[in-house]
Design an enzyme around this catalytic site. Structure first.
Site, PDB file in Angstrom:
ATOM      1  N   LYS A 222      -2.592  -2.842  -9.709  1.00 23.68           N
ATOM      2  CA  LYS A 222      -2.396  -1.617  -8.932  1.00 23.68           C
ATOM      3  C   LYS A 222      -3.719  -0.855  -8.952  1.00 23.68           C
ATOM      4  O   LYS A 222      -4.237  -0.521 -10.027  1.00 23.68           O
ATOM      5  CB  LYS A 222      -1.275  -0.766  -9.527  1.00 23.68           C
TER       6      LYS A 222
ATOM      7  N   VAL B  51      -1.439  -2.411  -4.119  1.00 28.17           N
ATOM      8  CA  VAL B  51      -1.005  -3.389  -5.117  1.00 28.17           C
ATOM      9  C   VAL B  51      -1.462  -4.769  -4.662  1.00 28.17           C
ATOM     10  O   VAL B  51      -1.258  -5.143  -3.501  1.00 28.17           O
ATOM     11  CB  VAL B  51       0.528  -3.376  -5.305  1.00 28.17           C
TER      12      VAL B  51
ATOM     13  N   ASP C 228      10.353   8.660 -11.590  1.00 26.08           N
ATOM     14  CA  ASP C 228      10.263   8.185 -10.199  1.00 26.08           C
ATOM     15  C   ASP C 228      11.068   6.900 -10.026  1.00 26.08           C
ATOM     16  O   ASP C 228      10.575   5.895  -9.525  1.00 26.08           O
ATOM     17  CB  ASP C 228       8.801   7.958  -9.822  1.00 26.08           C
TER      18      ASP C 228
ATOM     19  N   GLN D 156       0.856  -1.186   0.000  1.00 28.77           N
ATOM     20  CA  GLN D 156       0.000   0.000   0.000  1.00 28.77           C
ATOM     21  C   GLN D 156       0.889   1.232   0.000  1.00 28.77           C
ATOM     22  O   GLN D 156       1.915   1.277   0.674  1.00 28.77           O
ATOM     23  CB  GLN D 156      -0.899  -0.009   1.240  1.00 28.77           C
ATOM     24  N   GLY D 157       0.506   2.232  -0.804  1.00 29.14           N
ATOM     25  CA  GLY D 157       1.268   3.472  -0.864  1.00 29.14           C
ATOM     26  C   GLY D 157       0.359   4.670  -0.717  1.00 29.14           C
ATOM     27  O   GLY D 157      -0.818   4.544  -0.364  1.00 29.14           O
ATOM     28  N   CYS D 158       0.915   5.835  -0.992  1.00 27.51           N
ATOM     29  CA  CYS D 158       0.152   7.082  -0.846  1.00 27.51           C
ATOM     30  C   CYS D 158      -1.047   7.131  -1.786  1.00 27.51           C
ATOM     31  O   CYS D 158      -2.057   7.762  -1.478  1.00 27.51           O
ATOM     32  CB  CYS D 158       1.058   8.283  -1.142  1.00 27.51           C
ATOM     33  N   PHE D 159      -0.915   6.482  -2.937  1.00 27.64           N
ATOM     34  CA  PHE D 159      -1.920   6.678  -3.981  1.00 27.64           C
ATOM     35  C   PHE D 159      -2.743   5.433  -4.284  1.00 27.64           C
ATOM     36  O   PHE D 159      -3.564   5.456  -5.195  1.00 27.64           O
ATOM     37  CB  PHE D 159      -1.238   7.179  -5.258  1.00 27.64           C
ATOM     38  N   GLY D 160      -2.527   4.357  -3.545  1.00 25.32           N
ATOM     39  CA  GLY D 160      -3.336   3.172  -3.803  1.00 25.32           C
ATOM     40  C   GLY D 160      -2.697   1.915  -3.253  1.00 25.32           C
ATOM     41  O   GLY D 160      -1.827   1.975  -2.379  1.00 25.32           O
TER      42      GLY D 160
END
Length: 536
Positions: A298, A284, A389, A278-282
């Site tokens: 994703k 996986v 990135d 899990q990240g800032c934008f969603g």
């Protein structure tokens, strides 16, 4: 790559032991090339030393298409219309149908191509089952062609052949044949060997082509075809480091897309099964498409990016195809956006480095992983694309320490204020070149800067860059000329490469093509005296 590699266990691997024969010991090393000889062949294709060369009755089959490698293998891919009207192909791997319109087949099955004008999926008729359906074009090769041989790996590099052959489970004499990188029309025989001084190593023998047809490694022993050459050296070492014993193991390549016309897919066709991160934008997920195919998914939080802008960018991203880029398979283009890619079972490079396996990785494995990343980015460079990135969290790892670049191009589309401010909490400031962080000038040269930071992640097994410094401080210090010191146990030559990536003027930074070549040859050209340390 070292002892961390493990042999693929699934039924998809193509491996065959060659017929055992008498042990004929020969000298190691490559043969000297001589003038183009002209000597005849005996009935088995092996030419004696004293007679004129007689061309074979049938011409050598033309090479068909190019090659594109996946995790551990290259496989034939269509490069244009069928060569010479060839329509009968042979299956290189098993394939299980994923939809009602594609065709299941077994390795070795013969297939009649009905229509090959539709890109990566061809309409084919099985001569074994009588059924018709779409097949992935990179799973087949023209019947009786060189590509149909298990030992023929096509356009893989010398380094990639070593990566495949240097598996601790491969016996001596494991081999493959590939195109020569340096001589057009020539081939190379790559063979695994072992000795007490070098340990597991690979010998490369140039296979030269006669003007009048035929092939030879040494002028005293010539053959009508590559097949006859391989058969002969499978029985006799005759000057090779070892007789040929086993074809190099390979895994199935990724198909180009999930199926025919499966690009924008319905959300209901995906099943999310295991949350991977899990990240800032969603998030996986590991999941399944259409109840048949393992994929990574994703999921993006609504509002992360414009669906229209994403779909436009995805059309470009899906055309980027390289063995060191994670392949984009399909999308769900309505919010919440889903991005469907190939699944890499070892997760992100960052987690991999910090995990149990990371502590056992030494410099040869880490440099090889960095060379793979540079290879993927050199392709991005050639395609005039920009990642924006590049960091260990956005590199994925598969079997045998295979590394692939993921999430290329997505950063440009993010609309979150904490990210677009470029100095907000969600922006990866520690990986970003100063001209990109301060002025938004993202180029392939800002990716090179990020690659230098990624090298520190590799050599410190996942440590956060600029330890003890906050984002604002990093930006100020870097602008004043500060650069991270050499990590513990890291050779100065590798730190010098990092510093080249961090040159203030973008145009003075190296190309990814240079970085790839430097890293692939690192232990022969730069650090031939390397000795393993406690951590590296």
């Amino acid at each position: 790559m070292g002892s961390n590699k493990s042999k693929p266990k699934d039924a998809s691997q193509r491996r065959r032991s060659l017929e055992p024969a008498e042990n004929v010991h020969g000298a190691g090393g490559a043969f000297p090339a001589s003038q183009t000889p002209s000597k005849p062949a005996s009935a088995d294709g092996h030419r004696g030393p004293n007679a004129a060369f007689v061309p074979p009755a049938a011409a050598e089959p033309k090479l068909f298409g190019g090659f594109n490698s996946s995790d551990t293998v290259t496989s034939p891919q269509r490069a244009g219309p069928l060569a010479g009207g060839v329509t009968t192909f042979v299956a290189l791997y098993d394939y299980e149908s994923r939809t009602e319109t594609d065709l299941s087949f077994k390795k070795g099955e013969r297939l009649q191509i009905v229509n090959n004008t539709e890109g990566d999926w061809w309409l084919a008729h099985s001569l074994s089952t009588g059924q018709t359906g779409y097949i992935p074009s990179n799973y087949v090769a023209p019947s009786d062609s060189i590509q149909a041989e298990e030992w023929y790996f096509g356009k893989i590099t010398r380094r990639e052949s070593e990566r495949l052959l240097l598996n601790a489970e491969n016996p001596r004499g494991t081999f493959l044949v590939r195109e020569s990188e340096t001589t057009k029309g020539a081939y190379c025989l790559s063979v695994s060997d072992f000795d007490n001084a070098k340990g597991l190593n690979v010998k490369h023998y140039k296979i030269r082509k006669l003007d009048s047809g035929g092939f030879y490694i040494t002028s005293r022993t010539q053959f009508n075809s590559l097949q006859q050459l391989v058969a002969y050296y499978s029985k006799h070492a005759d000057g090779l480091c070892h007789r040929l014993t086993t074809v190099c193991p390979t895994s199935k390549p990724q198909t180009q897309g999930l199926a025919k016309d499966a690009w924008e897919i319905p959300r209901e066709s995906l099943r999310l099964e295991v949350k991977l991160g899990q990240g800032c934008f969603g998030e996986v997920w590991m999941g399944t498409w259409n109840g048949t195919t393992r994929v990574a998914i994703k999921t993006l939080k609504p509002g992360t990016m414009s669906p229209e802008a994403f779909l436009q960018e995805a059309q470009v991203m899906k055309k980027l195809r390289h063995e060191k880029l994670v392949q984009l398979y399909a999308v769900v283009s309505e919010e919440p956006i889903y991005i469907v890619t190939e699944y890499m079972n070892k997760g992100s490079l960052l987690d991999f480095l910090k995990g149990e396996t990371g502590k056992y990785l030494r410099l040869p494995q880490l440099v090889d992983m960095s060379a793979q990343i540079a290879s993927g980015m050199a392709y991005v460079e050639r395609m005039n694309y920009v990642h924006r990135d590049l960091r260990a969290a956005n590199i994925l790892v598969g079997e045998n320490l295979v590394c692939k670049v993921a999430d290329f191009g997505l950063a440009r589309l993010i609309e979150d204020n904490e990210y677009t401010a470029r100095q907000g909490a969600k922006f990866p400031i520690k990986w970003t070149a100063p001209e990109a962080a301060l002025y938004g000038r993202f180029t392939i040269k800002s990716d090179v800067w990020s690659f230098g930071i990624l090298l520190t992640e590799l050599t410190t097994k996942g440590r956060v860059p600029y330890p003890g410094m906050v984002n604002r401080e990093v930006l100020d210090q870097v602008e004043r000329g500060y650069r991270m010191p050499c990590p513990p146990e890291c050779p100065e030559s590798l730190h010098d490469l990092m510093c080249q990536c961090w040159r203030k003027e973008p145009e003075e930074r190296p190309t990814f093509e240079y970085l790839q070549a430097f890293l692939e040859d690192y232990f022969t050209s730069t650090e031939p005296q390397y000795q393993p340390g406690e951590n590296l």
